[in-house]
Structures are given as C-alpha cells and as structure tokens.
Design an enzyme around this catalytic site. Structure first.
Site, PDB file in Angstrom:
ATOM      1  N   HIS A  44      90.505  26.098  72.674  1.00  0.00           N
ATOM      2  CA  HIS A  44      89.262  25.925  71.907  1.00  0.00           C
ATOM      3  C   HIS A  44      87.990  26.129  72.744  1.00  0.00           C
ATOM      4  CE1 HIS A  44      87.632  23.655  68.159  1.00  0.00           C
ATOM      5  NE2 HIS A  44      86.799  24.603  68.539  1.00  0.00           N
ATOM      6  N   TYR A  96      89.181  19.372  64.924  1.00  0.00           N
ATOM      7  CA  TYR A  96      88.628  19.152  63.575  1.00  0.00           C
ATOM      8  C   TYR A  96      89.275  17.960  62.870  1.00  0.00           C
ATOM      9  CZ  TYR A  96      87.171  24.072  64.208  1.00  0.00           C
ATOM     10  OH  TYR A  96      86.666  25.259  64.688  1.00  0.00           O
TER      11      TYR A  96
HETATM   12  N1  LIG Z   1      85.657  28.039  67.900  1.00  0.00           N
HETATM   13  C1  LIG Z   1      84.635  27.211  67.743  1.00  0.00           C
HETATM   14  O1  LIG Z   1      84.160  26.581  68.705  1.00  0.00           O
HETATM   15  C2  LIG Z   1      84.033  27.038  66.373  1.00  0.00           C
HETATM   16  C3  LIG Z   1      82.775  26.429  66.238  1.00  0.00           C
HETATM   17  C4  LIG Z   1      82.258  26.284  64.950  1.00  0.00           C
HETATM   18  C5  LIG Z   1      82.975  26.733  63.852  1.00  0.00           C
HETATM   19  N2  LIG Z   1      84.212  27.304  64.009  1.00  0.00           N
HETATM   20  C6  LIG Z   1      85.007  27.794  62.866  1.00  0.00           C
HETATM   21  O2  LIG Z   1      84.262  28.775  62.168  1.00  0.00           O
HETATM   22  C7  LIG Z   1      84.144  28.411  60.785  1.00  0.00           C
HETATM   23  C8  LIG Z   1      82.839  28.944  60.222  1.00  0.00           C
HETATM   24  O3  LIG Z   1      81.728  28.476  60.967  1.00  0.00           O
HETATM   25  P1  LIG Z   1      80.740  27.381  60.415  1.00  0.00           P
HETATM   26  O4  LIG Z   1      81.321  26.756  59.202  1.00  0.00           O
HETATM   27  O5  LIG Z   1      80.388  26.509  61.541  1.00  0.00           O
HETATM   28  O6  LIG Z   1      79.440  28.199  60.060  1.00  0.00           O
HETATM   29  P2  LIG Z   1      79.015  29.215  58.882  1.00  0.00           P
HETATM   30  O7  LIG Z   1      80.204  29.860  58.261  1.00  0.00           O
HETATM   31  O8  LIG Z   1      77.939  30.044  59.479  1.00  0.00           O
HETATM   32  O9  LIG Z   1      78.270  28.260  57.848  1.00  0.00           O
HETATM   33  C9  LIG Z   1      78.893  27.492  56.892  1.00  0.00           C
HETATM   34  C10 LIG Z   1      77.802  27.013  55.952  1.00  0.00           C
HETATM   35  O10 LIG Z   1      77.203  28.140  55.321  1.00  0.00           O
HETATM   36  C11 LIG Z   1      77.202  28.002  53.911  1.00  0.00           C
HETATM   37  N3  LIG Z   1      77.615  29.284  53.333  1.00  0.00           N
HETATM   38  C12 LIG Z   1      78.763  29.953  53.567  1.00  0.00           C
HETATM   39  N4  LIG Z   1      78.797  31.103  52.867  1.00  0.00           N
HETATM   40  C13 LIG Z   1      77.636  31.155  52.164  1.00  0.00           C
HETATM   41  C14 LIG Z   1      77.097  32.090  51.237  1.00  0.00           C
HETATM   42  N5  LIG Z   1      77.748  33.193  50.884  1.00  0.00           N
HETATM   43  N6  LIG Z   1      75.872  31.819  50.691  1.00  0.00           N
HETATM   44  C15 LIG Z   1      75.200  30.683  51.034  1.00  0.00           C
HETATM   45  N7  LIG Z   1      75.668  29.757  51.903  1.00  0.00           N
HETATM   46  C16 LIG Z   1      76.875  29.988  52.459  1.00  0.00           C
HETATM   47  C17 LIG Z   1      78.216  26.926  53.585  1.00  0.00           C
HETATM   48  O11 LIG Z   1      77.703  26.113  52.546  1.00  0.00           O
HETATM   49  P3  LIG Z   1      78.416  25.994  51.090  1.00  0.00           P
HETATM   50  O12 LIG Z   1      79.624  25.137  51.305  1.00  0.00           O
HETATM   51  O13 LIG Z   1      77.354  25.342  50.286  1.00  0.00           O
HETATM   52  O14 LIG Z   1      78.747  27.389  50.643  1.00  0.00           O
HETATM   53  C18 LIG Z   1      78.339  26.122  54.877  1.00  0.00           C
HETATM   54  O15 LIG Z   1      77.508  24.986  54.845  1.00  0.00           O
HETATM   55  C19 LIG Z   1      84.294  26.879  60.802  1.00  0.00           C
HETATM   56  O16 LIG Z   1      84.645  26.375  59.545  1.00  0.00           O
HETATM   57  C20 LIG Z   1      85.367  26.713  61.849  1.00  0.00           C
HETATM   58  O17 LIG Z   1      86.655  26.961  61.294  1.00  0.00           O
HETATM   59  C21 LIG Z   1      84.733  27.484  65.272  1.00  0.00           C
END
Ligand SMILES: NC(=O)c1ccc[n+]([C@@H]2O[C@H](COP(=O)([O-])OP(=O)(O)OC[C@H]3O[C@@H](n4cnc5c(N)ncnc54)[C@H](OP(=O)(O)O)[C@@H]3O)[C@@H](O)[C@H]2O)c1
Length: 277
Positions: free
Chosen positions: A102, A44
C-alpha cells in the site's frame, strides 16, 4: 497483456471509505453497471464487507479482478503472509487477483517488503503483484529487485496534478500506473474547462477527466455512492479526446494540486523531492 487492461479492468471500483450497507449498495450498483475490478485494502478495514457484498452478488468469481493492499505495519517476515491470509479469509477468496504494497516503508528501503510480496505470490496467495505510492526511484528499485512482473504502481493521478515524472518512470520501468483520487475527490469540478470540453463530446466533466487519464495510458480507479455517477464513470470507452483537448487538459496539471501528501498521510514520501530526481 496487463491484468488492468483486460476485460473492463482498466476501470476499477474503489471502496474507500465505504463500509457496511453503503459499501454493499455501491458495489452491487457498480457490478450491475459493468465494473469487474474492485479495489480494497487492509487499511480500509472493509475487506470483510467487500467479501460479504460479493457473496451476495450475481457475478461469478472468475469474472472479477480483486485488488487488495498490504498495510505497511505488516511488512515483517512474521506478519506479512498471515496478514494476506487474513485478507483472503475476510474477502472469502483463495487468491487475490492483484496484491499491492500500500505504501513504501518509512525508511525508504523497499527491497525487504518487495521480496515478501513476491513470496506471497509464489505461495499462491496472489495472481499478480504491484505497488502503490512508489516514487520513480522506488519503481526503478522494484524493477531491478524482482523477477515477477509488477503490474501497477497505484498513485494519485488526475488533471490537477503534474505526474510527468511518474509517467516517464512508467515508460522507463515498464510498470504501468493506475490512478486514485481520479476526480481529485470532486476538486476537478471547480474548473469549468472539463464541462466546456465535455459539451463538444456530449459528456460530463467527470467523463472527460477519466478519459484523459485512460488516454495517458493509466488505468482508472474511482469511487462513488451514486448510480448516476457510477454509470457515468464506467461509460468512458466509447469516445476519444482530440490531441488539442488532451493538450488543454495537460496544461491544467500546472496547478500542482495534491490531495494525498504528508498533511493527510504523514508517512507519504516527499513527492516534490521525488519528482525533482
Ligand atoms: N493507494 C492509495 O493510497 C489510495 C488512496 C486513496 C484512494 N485509493 C483508492 O482509490 C479509490 C478512488 O479514490 P478516492 O475515492 O479517494 O477519490 P475520487 O474517486 O477522486 O473521489 C471520490 C469522490 O468523488 C465523487 N464522485 C465520483 N464520481 C463522480 C462523478 N462522476 N460526479 C461527481 N462526483 C463524483 C464521489 O462522490 P459521490 O459518492 O457523491 O458520487 C466521491 O465523494 C478509493 O475508493 C480507493 O479504493 C487508493
């Protein structure tokens, strides 16, 4: 007890793709709301920003659960340990609470990197170790390879994706799952069912989705830049979805919607083949 199910750590605050001031603002809001678990990764390129933001925060280090992840490019004897030391330096900590691999290596042979991971823990660089994006077969290999417990396999997990095979592997191997893309990066909100169920409980669609994940026995990892969403995502411990509503949401997984696969991340495992085994 598993570290991800202690002291509010069943709810991690994700930091991808945040950087700089946006990351600091979101992380400070998350800590203020009550989050104590933070998820970052070498990939990241924001570990230093996380370290800076935590230094400026009021929460003592002892209350935090910091997860970072080793980039597959560093899965060599020469690079693994120095890369983790660099991560800790950037995060301004002596030890990661959880250190994950990862992604599996592209050749599919997970054993060498698992052994390097265990060595890093034995050297004191991590309290706990785990993996991410492992297939069920890789979870079995990890279990058979290491004596050190594997505290999680962090995988894409939300109600639009059938992860039954992964849940069965978690039960078989004793390696608990944690989620990413928990609200499918907003895709869940296109489906009215979550709003409809939420009305019964006086909750939002996001809260219903996250509660469903927790009731599947999976720790949740969410990212948001907005206080209202960060608060809502954290407030999911004080209600329980009925078995009827759990079943209604289970039926949604048939849509088979996956965000992180070879189209987005070319080195992803072949998830469909993995689920079929
Ligand atoms: N291990 C891996 O390979 C891997 C891959 C991807 C991600 N990750 C980790 O997992 C974390 C979370 O996954 P992600 O960020 O990809 O996906 P996510 O949590 O499904 O989606 C994040 C998005 O959803 C919106 N959101 C979040 N809560 C909300 C709510 N209550 N109401 C409306 N919209 C909402 C956010 O926008 P707003 O900012 O507008 O709220 C943001 O744009 C990442 O930050 C990272 O640390 C790990």
């Amino acid at each position: 007890m598993n570290i991800y199910f202690q002291n509010a750590c069943e709810r991690s605050f994700g930091t991808y793709p945040l950087k700089g001031e946006e990351l600091a603002n979101a992380l400070h809001t998350a800590l203020d709301v009550g989050y104590r678990a933070i998820d970052t990764a070498q990939m990241y390129e924001n570990e230093a920003d996380v370290g800076d933001a935590l230094r400026g925060a009021a929460v003592p280090r002892s209350q935090l659960c910091i997860t970072t992840k080793v980039h597959p490019d560093n899965f060599t004897v020469e690079r693994f340990m120095p890369s983790v030391e660099e991560s800790l330096k950037r995060l301004r900590i002596d030890q990661a609470d959880v250190l994950l691999l990862h992604w599996p290596p592209t050749d599919g042979n997970v054993v060498p990197s698992l052994k390097l991971l265990e060595k890093a823990a034995q050297a004191g660089l991590a309290r706990h170790i785990g993996v991410s994006n492992y297939t069920p077969a890789m979870m079995e290999t990890a279990r058979a390879t290491l004596d050190t417990p594997i505290v999680t396999n962090q995988v894409e997990f939300h109600p639009l994706l059938d992860q039954q095979a992964m849940l069965r592997a978690a039960t078989r191997t004793g390696i608990p799952l944690s989620s990413y893309c928990s609200v499918a990066r907003g895709e869940v909100f296109k489906h009215r069912i979550f709003d409809d169920i939420g009305k019964t409980y006086g909750r939002t669609a996001a809260q219903v989705v996250l509660r469903w994940i927790l009731q599947k026995g999976v720790a949740i990892n969410t990212m948001s830049t907005k206080r209202a969403n960060i608060e809502a995502n954290f407030q999911v411990m004080d209600f329980t979805l009925s078995s009827v509503d759990m079943d209604r949401i289970d039926a949604m997984t048939k849509t088979g919607y996956r965000i992180v696969d070879k189209r987005l991340v070319p080195w992803s495992p072949d998830w469909d083949a993995a689920a079929a085994t």
